[in-house]
Design an enzyme around this catalytic site. Structure first.
Site, PDB file in Angstrom:
ATOM      1  N   HIS A   1       0.838  -1.203   0.000  1.00 12.89           N
ATOM      2  CA  HIS A   1       0.000   0.000   0.000  1.00 12.89           C
ATOM      3  C   HIS A   1       0.875   1.255   0.000  1.00 12.89           C
ATOM      4  CE1 HIS A   1      -3.380   2.649   1.355  1.00 12.89           C
ATOM      5  NE2 HIS A   1      -2.393   3.271   1.988  1.00 12.89           N
ATOM      6  N   GLU A   2       1.881   1.283   0.843  1.00  7.41           N
ATOM      7  CA  GLU A   2       2.759   2.453   0.916  1.00  7.41           C
ATOM      8  C   GLU A   2       3.571   2.622  -0.364  1.00  7.41           C
ATOM      9  OE1 GLU A   2       2.222   4.539   3.115  1.00  7.41           O
ATOM     10  OE2 GLU A   2       1.004   3.250   4.410  1.00  7.41           O
TER      11      GLU A   2
ATOM     12  N   HIS B   1       1.576   4.365  -2.938  1.00  8.73           N
ATOM     13  CA  HIS B   1       1.633   5.821  -2.781  1.00  8.73           C
ATOM     14  C   HIS B   1       2.881   6.379  -3.465  1.00  8.73           C
ATOM     15  CE1 HIS B   1      -1.792   6.699  -0.300  1.00  8.73           C
ATOM     16  NE2 HIS B   1      -1.420   5.897   0.685  1.00  8.73           N
TER      17      HIS B   1
ATOM     18  N   GLU C   1      -6.175   7.155  -1.274  1.00  7.14           N
ATOM     19  CA  GLU C   1      -6.101   5.990  -0.387  1.00  7.14           C
ATOM     20  C   GLU C   1      -6.753   4.776  -1.045  1.00  7.14           C
ATOM     21  OE1 GLU C   1      -4.479   5.454   2.425  1.00  7.14           O
ATOM     22  OE2 GLU C   1      -3.663   7.489   2.277  1.00  7.14           O
TER      23      GLU C   1
END
EC number: 3.4.24.-
Length: 294
Positions: free
Chosen positions: A140-141, A144, A213
């Site tokens: 997930h990071e 980003h 997100e």
């Protein structure tokens, strides 16, 4: 093996529309300030200098604020191994790896671009999650990082702050170039418009953050091939957050916009004011993706 990075066209469209509205608000605001006597040169220099500082030093500021420490492969071999593997799949240069020593289970990414990124996790997160769940959070990071979300949101948020402080400065220190603002009611009009612009930009930035997100969740699902692992991690993090001491939560509350889940406990805030979608909505989307991949 690299995986195809499929885009959610609906989500991309909503993000682009939100960014368009935000840009329109800022252009209107700067034009308004210029018309009412605020020097265009001052605005350009003021924004340019602070954007440059924010762009080049935001990662260092975030690491300093959180107390995150960069760790080597010998210090955190499992963490480095996971990130190396995920970067190969996502076709990303490997970021620096950092650890924050706190009970708050969370993670964040920072840095101005893909080559200057840092991915940080807390000791609380590593203690609470299984390896598969931790890998999903790291994915997930990294999503980003791949989407350049840190730069986009930093710039968007910064312009909102600059707009506010330009007006505040002009109200305290005179007309900054003279002009129509000296006429009756001019100062009050500038103040009222600044309030409206700040509120609108605040809500648009929050909406943009929520969309990004969702996009990072989708990216994590694509990278790992297991949306259920991220859904499980989100449930664990959300559940543990309610049991973390209030003092620990308050120490990191300034980083909520960067975290995978805001460090809050107890009552939730309205979705429209939140930087993150609700955990329930995120899990529902991940469960739908899991069904589609099965």
């Amino acid at each position: 093996m690299k995986r195809k990075w499929e885009r959610d066209l609906g989500l991309q469209g909503r993000m682009l529309f939100t960014m368009f509205l935000l840009a329109a608000v800022y252009l209107f605001f700067l034009a308004f300030l210029s018309y009412y006597g605020t020097s265009q040169i001052f605005i350009i220099l003021f924004i340019g200098l602070f954007m440059a500082a924010q762009y080049f030093y935001s990662d260092k500021m975030v690491l300093w604020t959180t107390g995150a420490q960069i760790v080597s492969e010998s210090e955190a071999p499992q963490l480095h191994g996971m990130i190396t593997r995920l970067c190969a799949i996502a076709d990303l240069p490997k970021p620096q790896v950092a650890i924050v020593r706190t009970q708050v289970p969370n993670a964040f990414a920072t840095g101005r671009n893909q080559n200057k990124a840092v991915v940080a996790v807390t000791t609380g997160l590593m203690d609470k999650l299984s390896p598969a769940e931790l890998e999903a959070v790291l994915a997930h990071e990294l999503s980003h990082v791949k989407n350049r979300d840190m730069a986009v949101l930093t710039i968007a948020s910064f312009l909102s702050s600059v707009a506010f402080y330009i007006v505040r400065y002009s109200l305290y220190f005179g007309n900054m170039g003279g002009g129509r603002r000296k006429e009756g009611g001019g100062i009050m009009l500038v103040w009222l418009v600044s309030i409206v612009v700040w509120i609108v930009s605040f809500l648009l930035i929050r909406a943009l953050s929520r969309y990004r997100e969702f996009s990072a969740d989708r990216g994590a699902a694509v990278i790992t091939g297991q949306p259920a692992n991220l859904a499980s991690a989100l449930m664990k993090i959300s559940g543990v957050m309610d049991r973390v001491p209030g003092d620990d939560l308050r120490k990191v509350e300034g980083m909520n916009a960067f975290f995978i889940i805001p460090a809050i406990s107890g009552s939730s805030i309205m979705d429209i004011f939140s930087t993150h979608p609700s955990v329930e909505k995120r899990i529902a989307k991940l469960e739908k993706m899991q069904q589609e991949m099965s």
